[in-house]
Design a protein around this motif. Structure first.
Motif, mmCIF file in Angstrom:
data_model
loop_
_atom_site.group_PDB
_atom_site.id
_atom_site.type_symbol
_atom_site.label_atom_id
_atom_site.label_comp_id
_atom_site.label_asym_id
_atom_site.label_seq_id
_atom_site.Cartn_x
_atom_site.Cartn_y
_atom_site.Cartn_z
ATOM 1 N N LEU A 237 26.216 72.086 90.764
ATOM 2 C CA LEU A 237 25.480 73.023 89.923
ATOM 3 C C LEU A 237 24.891 72.289 88.721
ATOM 4 C CD1 LEU A 237 27.476 74.978 91.523
ATOM 5 C CD2 LEU A 237 27.178 76.489 89.592
ATOM 6 N N LYS A 238 23.884 72.898 88.108
ATOM 7 C CA LYS A 238 23.281 72.348 86.902
ATOM 8 C C LYS A 238 23.415 73.376 85.784
ATOM 9 C CE LYS A 238 19.789 69.437 89.112
ATOM 10 N NZ LYS A 238 20.674 68.395 89.372
ATOM 11 N N GLN A 239 23.547 72.878 84.555
ATOM 12 C CA GLN A 239 23.659 73.784 83.419
ATOM 13 C C GLN A 239 22.263 74.242 83.013
ATOM 14 O OE1 GLN A 239 26.117 72.353 80.269
ATOM 15 N NE2 GLN A 239 26.027 74.285 79.161
ATOM 16 N N ALA A 240 22.073 75.546 82.927
ATOM 17 C CA ALA A 240 20.787 76.135 82.561
ATOM 18 C C ALA A 240 20.594 76.033 81.049
ATOM 19 C CB ALA A 240 20.737 77.590 82.996
ATOM 20 N N PRO A 241 19.331 75.932 80.594
ATOM 21 C CA PRO A 241 19.077 75.878 79.151
ATOM 22 C C PRO A 241 19.484 77.156 78.419
ATOM 23 C CG PRO A 241 17.091 75.347 80.411
ATOM 24 C CD PRO A 241 18.128 75.764 81.385
ATOM 25 N N SER A 242 19.413 78.297 79.101
ATOM 26 C CA SER A 242 19.809 79.563 78.472
ATOM 27 C C SER A 242 20.446 80.469 79.520
ATOM 28 C CB SER A 242 18.605 80.264 77.844
ATOM 29 O OG SER A 242 17.740 80.743 78.852
ATOM 30 N N ALA A 243 21.146 81.491 79.046
ATOM 31 C CA ALA A 243 21.812 82.420 79.957
ATOM 32 C C ALA A 243 20.806 83.227 80.777
ATOM 33 C CB ALA A 243 22.719 83.356 79.170
ATOM 34 N N ASP A 244 19.593 83.398 80.271
ATOM 35 C CA ASP A 244 18.562 84.154 81.003
ATOM 36 C C ASP A 244 18.105 83.425 82.262
ATOM 37 O OD1 ASP A 244 18.705 86.012 78.983
ATOM 38 O OD2 ASP A 244 16.975 85.189 77.890
ATOM 39 N N GLN A 245 18.184 82.110 82.263
ATOM 40 C CA GLN A 245 17.716 81.317 83.392
ATOM 41 C C GLN A 245 18.819 80.995 84.396
ATOM 42 O OE1 GLN A 245 16.072 77.911 81.469
ATOM 43 N NE2 GLN A 245 14.275 79.009 80.691
ATOM 44 N N ALA A 246 20.051 81.355 84.097
ATOM 45 C CA ALA A 246 21.187 81.016 84.964
ATOM 46 C C ALA A 246 21.405 82.099 86.010
ATOM 47 C CB ALA A 246 22.442 80.849 84.129
ATOM 48 N N ASP A 247 21.818 81.665 87.206
ATOM 49 C CA ASP A 247 22.182 82.632 88.236
ATOM 50 C C ASP A 247 23.702 82.784 88.351
ATOM 51 O OD1 ASP A 247 22.536 80.124 89.323
ATOM 52 O OD2 ASP A 247 21.544 80.564 91.220
ATOM 53 N N LEU A 248 24.450 82.129 87.435
ATOM 54 C CA LEU A 248 25.901 82.257 87.363
ATOM 55 C C LEU A 248 26.317 82.127 85.899
ATOM 56 C CD1 LEU A 248 28.468 82.505 89.165
ATOM 57 C CD2 LEU A 248 28.617 80.016 89.050
ATOM 58 N N LEU A 249 26.998 83.143 85.383
ATOM 59 C CA LEU A 249 27.461 83.121 84.005
ATOM 60 C C LEU A 249 28.954 82.840 83.965
ATOM 61 C CD1 LEU A 249 25.573 86.224 82.577
ATOM 62 C CD2 LEU A 249 24.957 83.809 82.358
ATOM 63 N N ILE A 250 29.380 82.110 82.943
ATOM 64 C CA ILE A 250 30.789 81.745 82.792
ATOM 65 C C ILE A 250 31.321 82.370 81.521
ATOM 66 C CG2 ILE A 250 32.425 79.856 82.536
ATOM 67 C CD1 ILE A 250 30.371 78.085 83.978
ATOM 68 N N ASN A 251 32.370 83.162 81.669
ATOM 69 C CA ASN A 251 33.040 83.782 80.540
ATOM 70 C C ASN A 251 34.407 83.123 80.395
ATOM 71 O OD1 ASN A 251 33.725 85.475 78.448
ATOM 72 N ND2 ASN A 251 34.317 87.151 79.785
ATOM 73 N N LEU A 252 34.673 82.571 79.219
ATOM 74 C CA LEU A 252 35.945 81.889 78.965
ATOM 75 C C LEU A 252 36.852 82.747 78.102
ATOM 76 C CD1 LEU A 252 34.857 78.259 78.025
ATOM 77 C CD2 LEU A 252 35.921 79.003 80.125
ATOM 78 N N GLY A 253 38.126 82.711 78.413
ATOM 79 C CA GLY A 253 39.143 83.318 77.570
ATOM 80 C C GLY A 253 40.208 82.278 77.283
ATOM 81 N N ILE A 254 40.571 82.125 76.017
ATOM 82 C CA ILE A 254 41.526 81.095 75.619
ATOM 83 C C ILE A 254 42.615 81.753 74.783
ATOM 84 C CG2 ILE A 254 41.842 78.942 74.373
ATOM 85 C CD1 ILE A 254 38.770 78.548 74.777
ATOM 86 N N VAL A 255 43.862 81.532 75.181
ATOM 87 C CA VAL A 255 45.008 82.069 74.447
ATOM 88 C C VAL A 255 46.013 80.941 74.247
ATOM 89 C CG1 VAL A 255 46.917 83.713 74.476
ATOM 90 C CG2 VAL A 255 44.709 84.367 75.446
ATOM 91 N N VAL A 256 46.449 80.766 73.010
ATOM 92 C CA VAL A 256 47.526 79.825 72.704
ATOM 93 C C VAL A 256 48.643 80.644 72.072
ATOM 94 C CG1 VAL A 256 48.224 77.798 71.394
ATOM 95 C CG2 VAL A 256 45.935 77.914 72.379
ATOM 96 N N ASP A 257 49.790 80.631 72.719
ATOM 97 C CA ASP A 257 50.920 81.446 72.288
ATOM 98 C C ASP A 257 52.068 80.534 71.875
ATOM 99 O OD1 ASP A 257 52.423 83.714 71.812
ATOM 100 O OD2 ASP A 257 53.041 83.947 73.902
ATOM 101 N N ARG A 258 52.541 80.689 70.631
ATOM 102 C CA ARG A 258 53.693 79.924 70.163
ATOM 103 C C ARG A 258 54.966 80.587 70.667
ATOM 104 N NH1 ARG A 258 53.838 75.012 68.455
ATOM 105 N NH2 ARG A 258 55.348 75.382 66.841
ATOM 106 N N GLN A 259 55.839 79.806 71.271
ATOM 107 C CA GLN A 259 57.093 80.295 71.830
ATOM 108 C C GLN A 259 58.270 79.651 71.092
ATOM 109 O OE1 GLN A 259 57.422 82.472 74.516
ATOM 110 N NE2 GLN A 259 55.213 82.726 74.555
ATOM 111 N N VAL A 260 59.380 80.347 71.095
ATOM 112 C CA VAL A 260 60.610 79.832 70.504
ATOM 113 C C VAL A 260 61.613 79.632 71.631
ATOM 114 C CG1 VAL A 260 62.506 80.297 68.908
ATOM 115 C CG2 VAL A 260 60.187 81.037 68.334
ATOM 116 N N GLN A 261 62.128 78.424 71.727
ATOM 117 C CA GLN A 261 63.148 78.125 72.732
ATOM 118 C C GLN A 261 64.512 78.356 72.092
ATOM 119 O OE1 GLN A 261 63.075 74.110 74.119
ATOM 120 N NE2 GLN A 261 64.560 74.494 75.737
ATOM 121 N N THR A 262 65.332 79.161 72.759
ATOM 122 C CA THR A 262 66.660 79.462 72.218
ATOM 123 C C THR A 262 67.717 79.152 73.260
ATOM 124 O OG1 THR A 262 66.581 81.754 72.987
ATOM 125 C CG2 THR A 262 65.781 81.320 70.750
#
Length: 183
Positions: free
Chosen positions: A77-102
């Motif tokens: 695949l190639k990266q399109a210059p804008s979302a209007d020209q793309a035939d596939l959109l990528i939506n990212l979700g990022i979560v960083v969760d701090r955990q406590v080990q006991t």
């Protein structure tokens, strides 16, 4: 003697490899989805809602996008210059969760806690041992013409606090995630 040392080294290497935290990958394609039917992709704008998100967070988001773009370009695949020209959109979700080990105190080996006049009680309680972070990246591939998600995947693992190690973990995790997309 040399054979024994060689076998011991291999056993130690296998044990260390088995104890390293693994990336958990989950992938779910839509029926009849193949990546080969798409030519260009673009990223949907990422909104940051975390108060602590600063330049370091933005840098990791940018690095994650770069790594994802690189892996998708290697798949044709190639990266399109804008979302209007793309035939596939990528939506990212990022979560960083701090955990406590006991760990729980043991009523057999830990001494009793003195509460009052001749009253000893054995109570188990949680004791903090350490803290760590769990990072989760979710990637949704969306067909803008049909306006529906055609593939979703998540990668989750314990992440390092060291920037160079974290970048290496991102590279490996994104490579595994993109490898799970059907061709």
């Amino acid at each position: 003697m040399r054979n024994l040392l060689s076998r011991t080294a291999w056993l130690l290497l296998l044990l260390l490899w088995g104890c390293s935290p693994a990336t958990s990958i989950q992938s779910e394609p839509a029926p009849c989805f193949t990546l080969a039917t798409y030519r260009q992709f673009a990223f949907v704008e990422v909104d940051t809602e975390v108060e602590e998100a600063g330049p370091a967070y933005e840098g990791y988001v940018h690095f994650l996008k770069q790594e994802l773009a690189l892996q998708l370009e290697q798949r044709g695949l190639k990266q399109a210059p804008s979302a209007d020209q793309a035939d596939l959109l990528i939506n990212l979700g990022i979560v960083v969760d701090r955990q406590v080990q006991t760990r729980e105190t043991n009523i057999i080996t830990d001494p009793p806690r003195y509460i009052g006049q001749r009253r000893y009680t054995w109570q188990s309680k949680e004791v903090e041992v350490g803290r760590y972070s769990v990072g989760t990246v979710s990637v949704h591939l969306v067909d803008p013409v049909q306006n529906e998600m055609v593939w979703q995947g998540t990668a989750e693992r314990i992440i390092s606090d060291k920037p160079e190690k974290l970048r290496e973990q991102i590279e490996k995790g994104i490579a595994q995630l993109v490898a799970s997309i059907p061709s």
